[in-house]
Design an enzyme around this catalytic site. Structure first.
Site, PDB file in Angstrom:
ATOM      1  CB  VAL A 114      -0.991  -0.003   1.194  1.00 44.87           C
ATOM      2  CG1 VAL A 114      -1.787   1.288   1.228  1.00 44.87           C
ATOM      3  CG2 VAL A 114      -1.934  -1.197   1.088  1.00 44.87           C
ATOM      4  CE  LYS A 132      -7.827  -4.638   6.486  1.00 44.78           C
ATOM      5  NZ  LYS A 132      -7.288  -4.310   5.159  1.00 44.78           N
ATOM      6  CD  GLU A 172     -13.617   6.390   2.194  1.00 47.38           C
ATOM      7  OE1 GLU A 172     -14.138   5.275   2.396  1.00 47.38           O
ATOM      8  OE2 GLU A 172     -14.235   7.462   2.288  1.00 47.38           O
ATOM      9  N   GLY A 210     -11.786  -0.864   0.610  1.00 44.99           N
ATOM     10  CA  GLY A 210     -10.829  -0.380  -0.393  1.00 44.99           C
ATOM     11  C   GLY A 210     -11.220   0.965  -0.950  1.00 44.99           C
ATOM     12  N   GLY A 240      -2.707 -14.881  -5.092  1.00 39.70           N
ATOM     13  CA  GLY A 240      -2.343 -13.742  -4.252  1.00 39.70           C
ATOM     14  C   GLY A 240      -3.528 -13.078  -3.570  1.00 39.70           C
ATOM     15  CD  GLU A 272      -1.860 -11.936   3.582  1.00 42.21           C
ATOM     16  OE1 GLU A 272      -0.656 -12.246   3.648  1.00 42.21           O
ATOM     17  OE2 GLU A 272      -2.269 -10.876   3.081  1.00 42.21           O
ATOM     18  CG  ASP A 277     -10.187  -8.202   6.732  1.00 41.08           C
ATOM     19  OD1 ASP A 277      -9.342  -7.332   7.012  1.00 41.08           O
ATOM     20  OD2 ASP A 277     -10.941  -8.120   5.735  1.00 41.08           O
ATOM     21  CE  LYS A 289     -11.545  -4.872   5.425  1.00 43.00           C
ATOM     22  NZ  LYS A 289     -11.427  -5.839   4.312  1.00 43.00           N
ATOM     23  N   GLY A 294      -6.125  -4.481  -2.788  1.00 44.36           N
ATOM     24  CA  GLY A 294      -5.222  -4.312  -3.917  1.00 44.36           C
ATOM     25  C   GLY A 294      -4.461  -3.010  -3.794  1.00 44.36           C
TER      26      GLY A 294
END
Lengths: 435, 435
Positions: free
Chosen positions: B14, B105, B129, B134, B187, B190, B201, B205, B302
């Site tokens: 990122v 997050k 954001e 994403g 990809g 993980e 995850d 969020k 991504g």
């Protein structure tokens, strides 16, 4: 807590929705914005009809000028509509250094450049989230969220009336006329429906969105516009059999030195997320270089969805006022010096695939004549489908072309129209494979 | 033109995307924001690997503290991830009066209340954001666009790995294990996939989105979380036959004095717009009182989609700085004094419909025993489907219940598990009919 005074010009459907939210959500808005959003005055010719809102201390007057001239009012909401008195009022309000919020897409598409120039000169905000796509945050997304993106294409369903009619034809084989009648009975379509069904309302919105997406001046006159009057159940049925749906799309694509901007019925594959957007719902698919494909979906019209978008503009301006940051975001999301003149592609130069429907008398040689003319115009046919005779004895012939040039297609169709056995004007529906 | 200096902590995927946009979109950003966004320094332990970015005058250093202590830097982007060093760095940056942008997050869900308090005390912005969905503008929509709405429910696909795996199982009947392996090869997942596939995850969020939607403190620990490890092709096949799709959903609903907050595999009807969200795409459906139903759709992860969201935060803060309006929007979209303590419903009190799958030895009386226990627990069965024996000689029994209580269902399943002919633990998938 700071008090921000608001005036509404026009106490119709949207004006009433805005008043309702300002009254009923007073406390929520204070907790979120950190200021009192006080609806000081509403102006409308009709000051007597009960709109079901408890106005409390809010004044209801008949002369909008008194709102514009009121030195205590910070934000003016224009919900009159049309391009005459609304235009005068907005210009005067901006000159009086009032921030203006409007949902008036026709006015913005026709006179937006002048309004924006006037707002800039007077250092006030001109906000119009409700003008495109109702409550969907399209304008905020283009101006703020996608700030680091080059937007390569937009395709959108922006008129609930048309989408309702096309959905009805698709779901139950209604004729266009019957579906329009139902839309009118349900209040989705106006008694005079031309602005919607002939594509003009969608074109107004595309003119605004193009300006925001590409940092270009608002240009309505060069957008190619076609409506949905000629769509028949058999077109939609044919599309379905091949995995396509027909939608009235606004299409805006950027190329090296021009923009493609067109509004017309479009065949899209079922894999396109817009194909699942039904009834009066709106949606926009945006392709941008960093984000890839994104979509926004929601109610594109209606009292409360539209009022919700107006309130988001009011809250933005109020947050600017209390934090001291007037005109924080440029009106189109680009500094005024960097708004470009990007020409819109002449439709004759478009290259795309076409669905064509001809209606012919069942005479020998008709198909040969049609395909001959297409060939002469360098239009190669991917598939042909001739169905049995209609009840009226006429034969519909449907074709799908390979990639072809618009001018060539128009030229061929003109020639074919003069063929004796072909009845009326052929129907064209352009095909979009992407996104 | 004002120059705003930016530092990036963490030069991974990122961080690289953010650097790329700041470099390659330098001119576009100037034209849109009206300030120079200057990437002054990047810090990462690894200062040698070539990330393919021409850094120009940007410094690449190994000690993040030097960025935090640099008096010229206005905005710090944290893209380290995790909850240890990232937490320390962000707290220190806020205390040094730096605006902070993060996509973290897990950290926000775990320590967001402390981070927000620290940002508030130091009068700086904390923006995130990119932490949810994403590039979809979820957080901007909740904080700004929906400002005049009470949000009644959110349901969302927020983890691309899970959605990819479920789509693969649905499309080609892959086993969960095979689909996970493919996701890892591509990809999308993980090597240690638990954070994604066990639902954590998504829960991170949801904790953030609940806080924004309802003006409540971030509360991760009370969210009920289940992942997708137990989903089999036969569950998805069964769902399909009845017009349903199985998705891992984050569900947040407001009630009179509590919030429902749960993450689990969910059967939704094909009419739900989320049922068409496939592969690694994310989407959120928000129901609010003024807007009705809206949906945002896009890439939830991504390099570039995430970087695009980070840039929208940077641009917002830059626009605040140049217009003089620091901390213009409260971090959760509500003034800090009005953030409420809203309890999350204890899962045992949930009432919903259930899909249940049992695996049994093909002995007489099994079905009678199962349905007997369900009846004793006041769970009424809408339909039962018993298929032929598996290759292993076991019989899968699928049931759909009428509205039932979670505690009763759990109690019944515990009793049924002890039945001799029932093998392993039954599988539960909750059904959501709306939106």
């Amino acid at each position: 807590m700071e008090k921000i005074n608001i005036g509404i010009l026009g106490y119709g459907v949207v004006g009433t929705g805005v008043a309702k939210l300002l009254k009923e959500k007073k406390q929520l808005l204070e907790h979120r914005v950190g200021a009192q959003l006080n609806l000081k005055t509403i102006a409308d010719i009709d000051t007597t009809t009960d709109r079901g809102i408890n106005l409390g201390s809010t004044n209801l007057i008949s002369d909008g000028n008194l709102i514009i001239e009121d030195p205590d009012i910070h934000i003016i909401v224009e919900t009159i509509g049309g391009q005459t008195i609304a235009r005068e009022f907005i210009l005067k309000a901006l000159e009086h250094k009032k921030h203006v919020v409007t949902a008036n897409k026709a006015l913005l598409a026709g006179h937006g450049n002048l309004l924006m120039k006037t707002a800039k000169e007077n250092q006030v905000d001109l906000a119009f989230e409700a003008s495109c796509g109702g409550c969907m945050p399209i304008i905020k997304s283009l101006r703020e969220s996608l700030v680091a993106n080059n937007i390569t294409s937009m395709s959108a369903i922006l008129n609930g009336t048309c989408n309702y009619i096309l959905t009805r034809i698709s779901n139950d084989g209604s004729s266009f006329e019957a579906a329009l009648k139902d839309a009118q009975d349900l209040g989705y379509a106006e008694a005079e429906p031309s602005l919607d069904i002939d594509g003009h309302d969608t074109a107004h919105k595309l003119a605004i969105l193009n300006a925001l997406a590409h940092g270009m001046e608002i240009n309505l006159k060069d957008i190619h516009v076609e409506g949905i009057r000629n769509i028949r159940p058999e077109d939609i049925q044919f599309a379905k059999e091949f995995g396509y749906t027909i939608k009235l799309l606004a299409i805006g694509k950027i190329h090296d030195n021009h923009v493609e901007a067109r509004v017309h019925p479009t065949m899209i594959p079922d894999s396109n997320p817009l194909s699942n957007v039904n009834s009066s719902m709106n949606a926009i698919v945006i392709e941008a270089d960093a984000t890839g494909q994104t979509m926004l979906y929601g109610h594109g019209a209606g009292m409360m969805p539209t009022a919700s978008a107006v309130l988001s503009d009011i809250a933005d301006i109020a947050r600017n006022i209390i934090s001291g940051g007037n005109t924080r975001v440029p009106i189109l999301g680009y500094l005024e010096d960097h708004i470009q003149h990007i020409p819109i592609l002449n439709m004759a130069q478009l290259n795309t695939r076409y669905y064509l429907r001809f209606e012919a008398q069942d005479h020998p040689g008709v198909l040969s004549r049609i395909s001959g003319v297409l060939g002469e115009n360098n239009i190669s046919i991917e598939s042909v489908h001739q169905k049995g005779r209609n009840a009226n004895g006429k034969v519909p012939i449907m074709m799908i072309t390979h990639l072809a040039n618009e001018a060539s297609v128009q030229n061929a169709l003109k020639q074919i129209s003069t063929t004796q056995s072909v009845i009326g004007s052929p129907v064209i529906i352009r095909i979009e494979e992407t996104p």
